[in-house]
Design an enzyme around this catalytic site. Structure first.
Site, short mmCIF file in Angstrom:
data_model
loop_
_atom_site.label_atom_id
_atom_site.label_comp_id
_atom_site.label_asym_id
_atom_site.label_seq_id
_atom_site.Cartn_x
_atom_site.Cartn_y
_atom_site.Cartn_z
N CYS A 158 -2.43 -1.97 9.09
CA CYS A 158 -2.09 -1.95 7.76
C CYS A 158 -1.85 -3.49 7.46
O CYS A 158 -2.54 -4.69 7.86
CB CYS A 158 -1.00 -1.45 7.21
SG CYS A 158 0.65 -1.65 8.32
N CYS B 118 7.09 -4.74 -2.96
CA CYS B 118 6.14 -5.44 -3.90
C CYS B 118 5.14 -6.04 -2.92
O CYS B 118 3.87 -6.23 -3.48
CB CYS B 118 6.89 -6.56 -4.56
SG CYS B 118 7.92 -5.89 -5.92
#
Length: 393
Positions: free
Chosen positions: A351, A197
């Site tokens: 990232c 998530c």
């Protein structure tokens, strides 16, 4: 299938409790007997985050006598979009303490037990052994398999839920009466295959939808009413507003609850079993990792390199490291982006936290980009150590 009540009823309800639970008491299927069983029940919620928040609140409101909370994290501002048991004033506070305070405000008759620790193979039996039922609100595969294995080995039922973006799933796993989690998912998905998530996002209200299903199942198990989701998987699509109920059969060859189980004790390392990062990525980052501060030093020294952000476009819009270009990880893994990358300068990948960039780094090295490196900690490390003025997420 209907099952007998999980717990015996308490001796009585006080006058105040009768007033509080009157809307339960006038439901024939619940009545005084069912409410007494809830009062006598001990339920453990693993996690006080997206699923744990509504689960704990409704378990408390329903009158579950003892609620345990296993949670080691602290409240972050990014939690408040969905973790409704916490508030603005709780930022920085241990989630277990924040959740306990909210529960006591909802229902002072509930006994709250805090386990301010990370659940692991060393403490899971001791903690689970204190409760009748487990509600699993975790968000990672390692803990899900740990919860399942411990519950099966202890002979305890648990209510499971999972959420991602607009999709949710829920079920009840109880090896004595049906399948366990390993019957549904014998092996964890390959590393990087299923985004968390934190990487892919989740609609806040989805937590309430799935969390309330979990509480509904918990009440049915405790009071012995209705037909719980043992042997069934409930799949919810919030965009289409559809529910599907899928039959899940017990796997006779399951390594844990099958006819000839080969897993008879907890694994030594669930993180290793689930492989949060692939072996290829682990090998690729050796001697090919820099810190956020080192990246800043390279930029200040005008070192010639290409900084590639491998996150998704929506994440890039939230915050980006200056000078970076966006090439999502999927385009690198598929090979689509390789022709866009220069051969005459070093490639630096990053990232959000360093997991996806490690996987992308492995792909680049396999394609011949031997000098490529990635940034440990990604954007989170950059915001924390280099530019705190940027938003985190």
């Amino acid at each position: 299938m209907s099952l007998p009540p999980l717990v015996e009823p308490a001796e009585s309800l006080s006058v105040d409790e009768v007033r509080r639970y009157s809307r339960h008491l006038i439901i024939p299927d619940v009545g005084m007997d069912g409410q007494k069983r809830l009062k006598n029940a001990k339920v453990l919620c693993v996690g006080a985050g997206g699923l744990g928040s509504p689960a704990l609140m409704y378990l408390a409101a329903a009158g579950v006598g003892t609620l345990g909370i296993v949670e080691f994290d602290t409240v972050d501002e990014s939690n408040l979009q969905r973790q409704i048991i916490h508030g603005q004033s709780d930022i920085g506070r241990p989630k277990a303490e924040s959740a306990a305070a909210s529960i006591r405000e909802i229902n002072p008759y509930v006994n709250v037990v805090i386990h301010d620790t990370a659940l692991d193979r060393e403490n899971v039996f001791e903690i689970f052994g204190q409760y009748d039922l487990i509600v699993d609100g975790t968000d990672n595969f390692a803990t899900r398999y740990l919860v399942n294995d411990a519950a099966v080995l202890l002979g305890k039922p648990y209510v499971w839920g999972s959420i991602y973006r607009f999709d949710g799933q829920a079920s009840v796993f109880w090896a004595e009466h049906g399948p366990c989690y390993r019957c549904l998912y014998p092996e964890p998905p390959p590393p990087g295959m299923v985004p968390s998530c934190a990487e892919g996002g989740v609609l806040g209200v989805l937590c309430a939808s799935i969390g309330s299903i979990q509480v509904n199942e918990a009440i049915k198990l405790l009071a012995g009413i209705g037909e719980p989701l043992v042997g069934s998987l409930m799949v919810y699509d919030a965009l289409e507003m559809t529910y599907r109920k899928i039959r899940v059969r017990k796997d006779p060859s399951c390594v844990l609850c099958g006819e000839n189980p080969s897993v008879t004790e907890l694994l030594e390392d669930y993180e290793d079993f689930c492989g949060a990062v692939s072996v290829e990525a682990q090998n690729a980052v050796v001697d090919a990792t820099i810190t956020a501060r080192e990246l800043k030093e390279w930029q200040d020294a005008d070192k010639d390199f290409l900084l590639v952000d491998v996150r998704e476009p929506a994440e890039y819009e939230i915050v980006s490291i200056p000078g970076s270009v966006l090439i999502p990880k999927g385009e690198i893994l598929s090979g689509e982006a390789l022709s866009k990358l220069p051969q005459d300068k070093q490639i630096v990948l990053h990232c959000k936290s360093g997991v996806r960039s490690a996987e992308a780094l492995a792909a680049l090295k396999a394609a011949g980009f031997k000098d490529a490196v990635h940034v440990q900690g990604g954007v989170l490390a950059w915001v924390k150590t280099v530019d705190p003025s940027l938003p985190s997420y």
